[in-house]
Scaffold this motif. Structure first.
Motif, PDB file in Angstrom:
ATOM      1  N   HIS A 156       9.051  -1.163  -2.990  1.00 37.39           N
ATOM      2  CA  HIS A 156       8.740  -2.213  -4.182  1.00 37.39           C
ATOM      3  C   HIS A 156       7.759  -2.458  -4.391  1.00 37.39           C
ATOM      4  CE1 HIS A 156      13.154  -3.659  -3.103  1.00 37.39           C
ATOM      5  NE2 HIS A 156      12.840  -4.915  -4.251  1.00 37.39           N
ATOM      6  N   GLY A 157       6.648  -0.560  -3.779  1.00 37.50           N
ATOM      7  CA  GLY A 157       5.512  -0.952  -3.714  1.00 37.50           C
ATOM      8  C   GLY A 157       5.023  -1.284  -5.360  1.00 37.50           C
ATOM      9  N   GLY A 158       4.010  -2.485  -5.529  1.00 40.45           N
ATOM     10  CA  GLY A 158       3.957  -2.053  -7.114  1.00 40.45           C
ATOM     11  C   GLY A 158       4.426  -2.758  -8.018  1.00 40.45           C
ATOM     12  N   GLU A 159       5.877  -2.947  -7.797  1.00 43.99           N
ATOM     13  CA  GLU A 159       6.166  -3.727  -8.762  1.00 43.99           C
ATOM     14  C   GLU A 159       6.780  -5.072  -8.739  1.00 43.99           C
ATOM     15  OE1 GLU A 159      10.372  -2.640  -7.201  1.00 43.99           O
ATOM     16  OE2 GLU A 159      10.857  -0.040  -7.987  1.00 43.99           O
ATOM     17  N   ALA A 160       6.459  -5.985  -7.790  1.00 42.96           N
ATOM     18  CA  ALA A 160       6.583  -6.802  -7.496  1.00 42.96           C
ATOM     19  C   ALA A 160       4.605  -7.559  -8.265  1.00 42.96           C
ATOM     20  CB  ALA A 160       5.643  -7.656  -6.249  1.00 42.96           C
ATOM     21  N   PRO A 178      -4.522   2.602 -20.234  1.00 38.63           N
ATOM     22  CA  PRO A 178      -3.354   2.384 -19.335  1.00 38.63           C
ATOM     23  C   PRO A 178      -2.504   3.519 -18.633  1.00 38.63           C
ATOM     24  CG  PRO A 178      -3.774   1.152 -21.083  1.00 38.63           C
ATOM     25  CD  PRO A 178      -4.655   1.903 -21.492  1.00 38.63           C
ATOM     26  N   ILE A 179      -2.307   4.718 -18.952  1.00 39.68           N
ATOM     27  CA  ILE A 179      -2.275   5.966 -18.402  1.00 39.68           C
ATOM     28  C   ILE A 179      -3.277   5.903 -17.115  1.00 39.68           C
ATOM     29  CG2 ILE A 179      -1.424   8.426 -19.115  1.00 39.68           C
ATOM     30  CD1 ILE A 179      -0.928   7.436 -21.665  1.00 39.68           C
ATOM     31  N   CYS A 180      -4.677   6.278 -17.671  1.00 40.45           N
ATOM     32  CA  CYS A 180      -5.475   6.835 -16.507  1.00 40.45           C
ATOM     33  C   CYS A 180      -4.637   5.687 -15.038  1.00 40.45           C
ATOM     34  CB  CYS A 180      -6.927   6.670 -17.042  1.00 40.45           C
ATOM     35  SG  CYS A 180      -7.779   7.543 -16.034  1.00 40.45           S
ATOM     36  N   SER A 181      -5.178   4.118 -15.908  1.00 40.47           N
ATOM     37  CA  SER A 181      -4.809   3.106 -14.198  1.00 40.47           C
ATOM     38  C   SER A 181      -3.320   3.306 -13.763  1.00 40.47           C
ATOM     39  CB  SER A 181      -5.010   2.229 -14.605  1.00 40.47           C
ATOM     40  OG  SER A 181      -6.579   2.062 -15.643  1.00 40.47           O
ATOM     41  N   LEU A 182      -2.261   4.317 -14.936  1.00 39.77           N
ATOM     42  CA  LEU A 182      -1.158   4.545 -13.879  1.00 39.77           C
ATOM     43  C   LEU A 182      -1.378   5.846 -12.798  1.00 39.77           C
ATOM     44  CD1 LEU A 182       1.683   3.466 -14.011  1.00 39.77           C
ATOM     45  CD2 LEU A 182       2.098   5.131 -15.718  1.00 39.77           C
ATOM     46  N   VAL A 183      -1.992   7.285 -13.551  1.00 39.81           N
ATOM     47  CA  VAL A 183      -1.638   7.906 -12.909  1.00 39.81           C
ATOM     48  C   VAL A 183      -2.787   7.956 -11.239  1.00 39.81           C
ATOM     49  CG1 VAL A 183      -2.733  10.041 -12.873  1.00 39.81           C
ATOM     50  CG2 VAL A 183      -1.658   9.419 -14.662  1.00 39.81           C
ATOM     51  N   ILE A 184      -3.917   7.074 -11.696  1.00 38.71           N
ATOM     52  CA  ILE A 184      -4.841   6.416 -10.456  1.00 38.71           C
ATOM     53  C   ILE A 184      -3.736   5.554  -9.340  1.00 38.71           C
ATOM     54  CG2 ILE A 184      -7.097   5.372  -9.701  1.00 38.71           C
ATOM     55  CD1 ILE A 184      -8.207   6.238 -12.759  1.00 38.71           C
ATOM     56  N   GLY A 185      -3.101   4.559  -9.619  1.00 31.85           N
ATOM     57  CA  GLY A 185      -2.268   4.019  -9.006  1.00 31.85           C
ATOM     58  C   GLY A 185      -1.784   4.931  -8.109  1.00 31.85           C
ATOM     59  N   LEU A 213      -1.625   7.866  -7.371  1.00 33.17           N
ATOM     60  CA  LEU A 213      -2.307   9.091  -6.672  1.00 33.17           C
ATOM     61  C   LEU A 213      -2.511   7.879  -4.814  1.00 33.17           C
ATOM     62  CD1 LEU A 213      -4.633  10.878  -9.028  1.00 33.17           C
ATOM     63  CD2 LEU A 213      -2.467  11.545  -7.853  1.00 33.17           C
ATOM     64  N   LEU A 214      -2.945   6.818  -5.277  1.00 32.38           N
ATOM     65  CA  LEU A 214      -3.214   5.718  -4.581  1.00 32.38           C
ATOM     66  C   LEU A 214      -2.338   5.917  -3.259  1.00 32.38           C
ATOM     67  CD1 LEU A 214      -5.992   3.674  -5.838  1.00 32.38           C
ATOM     68  CD2 LEU A 214      -6.459   5.070  -4.015  1.00 32.38           C
ATOM     69  N   VAL A 215      -0.874   5.493  -4.674  1.00 35.71           N
ATOM     70  CA  VAL A 215      -0.223   4.836  -3.158  1.00 35.71           C
ATOM     71  C   VAL A 215       0.441   5.734  -2.835  1.00 35.71           C
ATOM     72  CG1 VAL A 215       2.321   4.546  -3.337  1.00 35.71           C
ATOM     73  CG2 VAL A 215       0.931   3.275  -5.259  1.00 35.71           C
ATOM     74  N   VAL A 216       0.393   7.290  -3.565  1.00 39.76           N
ATOM     75  CA  VAL A 216       1.349   8.478  -2.470  1.00 39.76           C
ATOM     76  C   VAL A 216       0.351   8.848  -1.290  1.00 39.76           C
ATOM     77  CG1 VAL A 216       1.026  11.250  -2.712  1.00 39.76           C
ATOM     78  CG2 VAL A 216       1.781  10.030  -4.590  1.00 39.76           C
ATOM     79  N   LEU A 217      -1.199   8.341  -1.465  1.00 35.36           N
ATOM     80  CA  LEU A 217      -2.711   9.289  -0.149  1.00 35.36           C
ATOM     81  C   LEU A 217      -2.149   7.720   0.611  1.00 35.36           C
ATOM     82  CD1 LEU A 217      -4.916  10.072   0.730  1.00 35.36           C
ATOM     83  CD2 LEU A 217      -6.096   8.334  -0.353  1.00 35.36           C
ATOM     84  N   ALA A 218      -1.533   6.518   0.036  1.00 35.38           N
ATOM     85  CA  ALA A 218      -1.787   5.617   1.414  1.00 35.38           C
ATOM     86  C   ALA A 218      -0.330   5.987   1.983  1.00 35.38           C
ATOM     87  CB  ALA A 218      -1.338   4.213   0.402  1.00 35.38           C
ATOM     88  N   GLU A 219       0.531   6.108   1.371  1.00 38.80           N
ATOM     89  CA  GLU A 219       2.233   6.901   1.808  1.00 38.80           C
ATOM     90  C   GLU A 219       1.982   7.568   2.844  1.00 38.80           C
ATOM     91  OE1 GLU A 219       4.984   5.205   2.018  1.00 38.80           O
ATOM     92  OE2 GLU A 219       4.467   3.484   1.082  1.00 38.80           O
ATOM     93  N   GLY A 220       0.901   8.880   2.230  1.00 35.06           N
ATOM     94  CA  GLY A 220       0.756  10.296   3.276  1.00 35.06           C
ATOM     95  C   GLY A 220       0.299   9.554   5.076  1.00 35.06           C
TER      96      GLY A 220
END
Length: 452
Positions: free
Chosen positions: A447-451, A3-10, A12-19
């Protein structure tokens, strides 16, 4: 560990998408003149802004509907597919090149200059202090809305509807808010706009149905859009123009930092006092800050009133120009501040075909004609212009050299407006983005990911 690994990957993907997504708006605005033609660029920019507003309003609502019929993972795949289709269409667009990129100073130097701009602006530190509290509350509200949707309304997916309700409230109020920004004194409306955001939040845990929560958030949306517009106009009026970009940069950094801290503190506050009392405490914090900072902020009113009255005659003329139709009050005042009045004599050439485009001209007095060279070495008259006409916009919007020569037929007077100032006004420059778009983009980021 998984779960921690999945959270970190998630994350990182959010940061990449926002950038990557940060380049979307400036890229679209830079390519519009090549796609639609220079004379239609202002209309196309306005259309783009309207579509952005509509999309930012409809997106959360569609996401909520999608989550009601499918899983979050499938919905994310559908959204990703839409991006892939959009990307496949990009090579079909015209290629453009924007010249004249300005060199930037160091980040530390920009921060120092921004702080200097604040120190020189009466009331600005208090205004940004209220901004910090407001954005802290805004970040905390993003967490609270998810919990309210799940625990009070019993519909976790309805968080998208709640976000859309704020956008709808802003869209309803948007046509009326610019009139507030035309007032010479803005601190009182600015405080009231913050209260209009704080009080609905304090009441948000009361409804047990989605329509009830939506009704409250519609009111909050009105306050949010007024807050954004008035903040932009206040800073524009009281901060020296040379330092305005630095101050806006500081403000954006303050906004992001405050929202992050608010989102981190919200679970702690709600965990200690509970959800219902938690939203009261969070919203009440902003209400108290409004009362405490009201008087220190009032120092800005004298400066703002002086600036508004000083540029009012120029703004009245600029508002009549179709090419500046729909430009916000703050940007019109920025254009007015940059105007240089110039007297011309009959026969004088103001623009020469092939020269670098650097100024927009607004005719105040006299008669002028635009001509283009012909293949046989002669000239062809393109147009004749009188008072309240303008010329020079084609080269500026197209980022290319002058396409015609303009000369005075009689003695007269023109206003000259620097090209970068004009482009920022008609294209919605990076320092002053569309307030509703800014608000909705921040809410979607919250709200990114919260829903899911």
């Amino acid at each position: 560990a998984l779960p921690i690994c999945s959270l970190v990957i998630g994350l990182l993907l959010v940061v990449l998408a926002e950038g990557v997504g940060a380049a979307h708006r400036p890229t679209v605005l830079s390519v519009i003149p090549a796609l639609v033609g220079e004379r239609e660029a202002a209309t196309a920019n306005a259309t783009f802004g309207g579509l952005m507003q509509l999309s930012l309003l409809a997106g959360p609502a569609l996401a909520a509907a999608g989550l009601a019929v499918t899983t979050p993972s499938r919905l994310l795949v559908a959204v990703a597919a839409a991006f892939v289709v959009s990307a496949a269409l990009v090579p079909r667009l015209a290629r453009t090149q924007v010249d004249g990129a300005e060199s930037r100073g160091s980040i530390l130097g920009s921060i120092v200059e921004g702080i200097r701009g604040l120190a020189q602006s009466p009331g600005a530190p208090a205004i940004l202090a209220l901004v910090a509290v407001s954005e802290f509350v805004f970040g905390a509200e993003g967490v609270a809305q998810v919990l309210i949707a799940a625990n009070r309304l019993g519909r976790p997916a309805s968080v998208g509807i709640l976000v859309a309700a704020v956008g709808l409230g802003g869209l309803i109020a948007a046509p009326f808010v610019p009139r507030l920004a035309e007032r010479p004194r803005l601190v009182v409306p600015f405080v009231l706009a913050n209260l209009l955001g704080a009080i609905p939040l304090m009441l948000l845990s009361l409804p047990r149905t989605v329509p009830g929560a939506v009704a409250i958030l519609l009111v909050e949306g009105c306050g949010v859009i007024a807050y954004e517009v008035l903040l932009i106009t206040l800073l524009q009026r009281i901060v020296p123009r040379a330092l305005l970009g630095r101050v806006f940069g500081l403000q954006e950094g303050l906004v992001i930092g405050s929202q992050v801290i608010g989102a981190m503190c919200a679970p702690v506050i709600i965990g200690v006092v509970g959800l219902r009392m938690g939203v009261v405490v969070i919203g009440g914090l902003l209400a108290v800050a409004c009362l405490l900072l009201w008087r220190p902020m009032s120092r800005a009113d004298a400066v703002a009133e002086l600036a508004a009255r000083r540029w009012a005659p120029y703004v009245t003329v600029l508002r009549r120009l179709a090419i500046l139709d729909g430009v916000p009050q703050a940007l019109l005042e920025q254009v007015a501040e940059s105007i240089v009045e110039r007297s011309v004599r009959a026969g004088e050439v103001l623009i020469r075909e092939g020269d670098v485009a650097d100024l927009l001209y607004v005719v105040r007095d006299g008669s002028y004609e635009a001509v283009a060279a012909t293949e046989d070495g002669g000239e062809r008259v393109l147009s004749r212009m009188g008072p309240d006409a303008w010329f020079g916009e084609i080269g500026l919007l197209g980022r290319r050299r002058r396409t015609a020569t303009v000369r005075a037929l009689t003695d007269g007077t023109v206003w000259t407006i620097p090209g970068p100032v004009f482009l920022e006004a008609v294209e919605g420059g990076p320092a002053i983005a569309d307030p509703l778009q800014r608000t909705m983009l921040r809410r979607l980021a919250n709200h990114g990911g919260e829903a899911a």
